[in-house]
Design a protein around this motif. Sequence first.
Motif, mmCIF file in Angstrom:
data_model
loop_
_atom_site.group_PDB
_atom_site.id
_atom_site.type_symbol
_atom_site.label_atom_id
_atom_site.label_comp_id
_atom_site.label_asym_id
_atom_site.label_seq_id
_atom_site.Cartn_x
_atom_site.Cartn_y
_atom_site.Cartn_z
ATOM 1 N N SER A 1 -0.051 17.847 172.561
ATOM 2 C CA SER A 1 -1.457 18.038 172.193
ATOM 3 C C SER A 1 -2.207 16.721 172.186
ATOM 4 C CB SER A 1 -1.563 18.722 170.829
ATOM 5 O OG SER A 1 -1.089 20.046 170.915
ATOM 6 N N GLU A 2 -1.576 15.671 171.687
ATOM 7 C CA GLU A 2 -2.232 14.364 171.668
ATOM 8 C C GLU A 2 -2.641 13.945 173.084
ATOM 9 O OE1 GLU A 2 -1.583 9.831 170.011
ATOM 10 O OE2 GLU A 2 0.188 11.055 170.425
ATOM 11 N N THR A 3 -1.732 14.106 174.020
ATOM 12 C CA THR A 3 -2.021 13.739 175.407
ATOM 13 C C THR A 3 -3.166 14.584 175.967
ATOM 14 O OG1 THR A 3 0.252 13.022 175.779
ATOM 15 C CG2 THR A 3 -1.053 13.571 177.737
ATOM 16 N N TYR A 4 -3.078 15.889 175.775
ATOM 17 C CA TYR A 4 -4.085 16.779 176.350
ATOM 18 C C TYR A 4 -5.469 16.557 175.737
ATOM 19 C CZ TYR A 4 -6.607 20.906 177.850
ATOM 20 O OH TYR A 4 -7.549 21.734 178.372
ATOM 21 N N PHE A 5 -5.545 16.521 174.419
ATOM 22 C CA PHE A 5 -6.854 16.432 173.773
ATOM 23 C C PHE A 5 -7.501 15.052 173.889
ATOM 24 C CE2 PHE A 5 -5.092 20.190 171.554
ATOM 25 C CZ PHE A 5 -6.022 21.099 172.054
ATOM 26 N N ASN A 6 -6.752 14.079 174.335
ATOM 27 C CA ASN A 6 -7.322 12.760 174.621
ATOM 28 C C ASN A 6 -7.593 12.561 176.111
ATOM 29 O OD1 ASN A 6 -7.548 11.311 172.040
ATOM 30 N ND2 ASN A 6 -5.356 11.733 171.923
ATOM 31 N N SER A 7 -7.377 13.623 176.883
ATOM 32 C CA SER A 7 -7.538 13.519 178.330
ATOM 33 C C SER A 7 -8.965 13.855 178.773
ATOM 34 C CB SER A 7 -6.571 14.461 179.046
ATOM 35 O OG SER A 7 -6.988 15.814 178.885
ATOM 36 N N ASN A 8 -9.301 13.363 179.946
ATOM 37 C CA ASN A 8 -10.579 13.736 180.549
ATOM 38 C C ASN A 8 -10.603 15.217 180.895
ATOM 39 O OD1 ASN A 8 -11.885 11.280 180.356
ATOM 40 N ND2 ASN A 8 -11.097 10.559 182.331
ATOM 41 N N GLU A 9 -9.442 15.784 181.223
ATOM 42 C CA GLU A 9 -9.370 17.215 181.544
ATOM 43 C C GLU A 9 -9.937 18.054 180.394
ATOM 44 O OE1 GLU A 9 -6.138 20.721 182.656
ATOM 45 O OE2 GLU A 9 -5.412 18.701 182.205
ATOM 46 N N TRP A 10 -9.524 17.756 179.159
ATOM 47 C CA TRP A 10 -10.020 18.480 177.995
ATOM 48 C C TRP A 10 -11.519 18.259 177.815
ATOM 49 C CZ3 TRP A 10 -10.108 22.231 174.709
ATOM 50 C CH2 TRP A 10 -10.835 22.126 173.534
ATOM 51 N N LYS A 11 -11.919 17.010 177.840
ATOM 52 C CA LYS A 11 -13.333 16.691 177.623
ATOM 53 C C LYS A 11 -14.217 17.347 178.671
ATOM 54 C CE LYS A 11 -12.374 12.433 175.159
ATOM 55 N NZ LYS A 11 -11.027 11.967 175.362
ATOM 56 N N LEU A 12 -13.794 17.306 179.927
ATOM 57 C CA LEU A 12 -14.579 17.915 181.002
ATOM 58 C C LEU A 12 -14.605 19.444 180.896
ATOM 59 C CD1 LEU A 12 -13.564 15.659 184.024
ATOM 60 C CD2 LEU A 12 -15.729 15.650 182.756
ATOM 61 N N LEU A 13 -13.479 20.044 180.489
ATOM 62 C CA LEU A 13 -13.437 21.498 180.324
ATOM 63 C C LEU A 13 -14.550 21.960 179.394
ATOM 64 C CD1 LEU A 13 -11.976 24.311 180.552
ATOM 65 C CD2 LEU A 13 -10.716 23.617 178.496
ATOM 66 N N VAL A 14 -14.713 21.269 178.293
ATOM 67 C CA VAL A 14 -15.699 21.656 177.289
ATOM 68 C C VAL A 14 -17.082 21.112 177.626
ATOM 69 C CG1 VAL A 14 -16.329 21.485 174.858
ATOM 70 C CG2 VAL A 14 -13.931 21.787 175.503
ATOM 71 N N GLU A 15 -17.179 19.833 177.837
ATOM 72 C CA GLU A 15 -18.483 19.182 177.925
ATOM 73 C C GLU A 15 -19.220 19.459 179.235
ATOM 74 O OE1 GLU A 15 -17.629 15.134 176.774
ATOM 75 O OE2 GLU A 15 -17.055 15.789 174.753
ATOM 76 N N ASN A 16 -18.520 19.833 180.314
ATOM 77 C CA ASN A 16 -19.205 20.196 181.559
ATOM 78 C C ASN A 16 -20.048 21.457 181.411
ATOM 79 O OD1 ASN A 16 -18.503 18.015 183.111
ATOM 80 N ND2 ASN A 16 -16.912 19.071 184.270
#
Length: 167
Positions: A43-58
């Motif tokens: 979870s630490e890796t995923y939630f600090n990734s650009n993939e997570w941020k882009l999924l939501v913030e896009n």
Amino acid sequence: TMLLPTRKRTAMVKKSISTILDFATDPTRIHIAVAYDSDDAESETYFNSNEWKLLVENTGATQEVHEINRLGWTALHEYYNFLATSIDSEWYFIWNDDAFMQTQGWDQEIHDNKDYQGLISMECNGKLPNSTLFPCVPKQWVNTFNMIGINPVDQWIQDITYEIGCY
């Protein structure tokens, strides 16, 4: 605010949050608050990734992630309580990482009833009859109780709102 505790289920989170955002009328109204355990490297890796941020913030939605000391499954309500009391929101939606939204415009229903001070719940095709599995409560709830609830959170909320007629 979608309150989402999770542990080592990032693929499910991705699918779950994708449905939340895809079925929303206006994702800019959505804030996703995640809590995961401090010993959960996946979870630490995923939630600090650009993939997570882009999924939501896009989509225009916002997100925040909290790493907390592991409390365990029996203290699931404490994850929800931590998130709810750490975040100022007009509405708090109890959500699970293994749940998937199937209702187009679900967020519009909440928005249309934003001045209601009782429980808004999403219908569920789950196996428990007459159960509110995904309650959404207003800010007043957290301000009154200084928490979302006790285990099981959804049942506790349902019991109180039925008792006082706010469902």
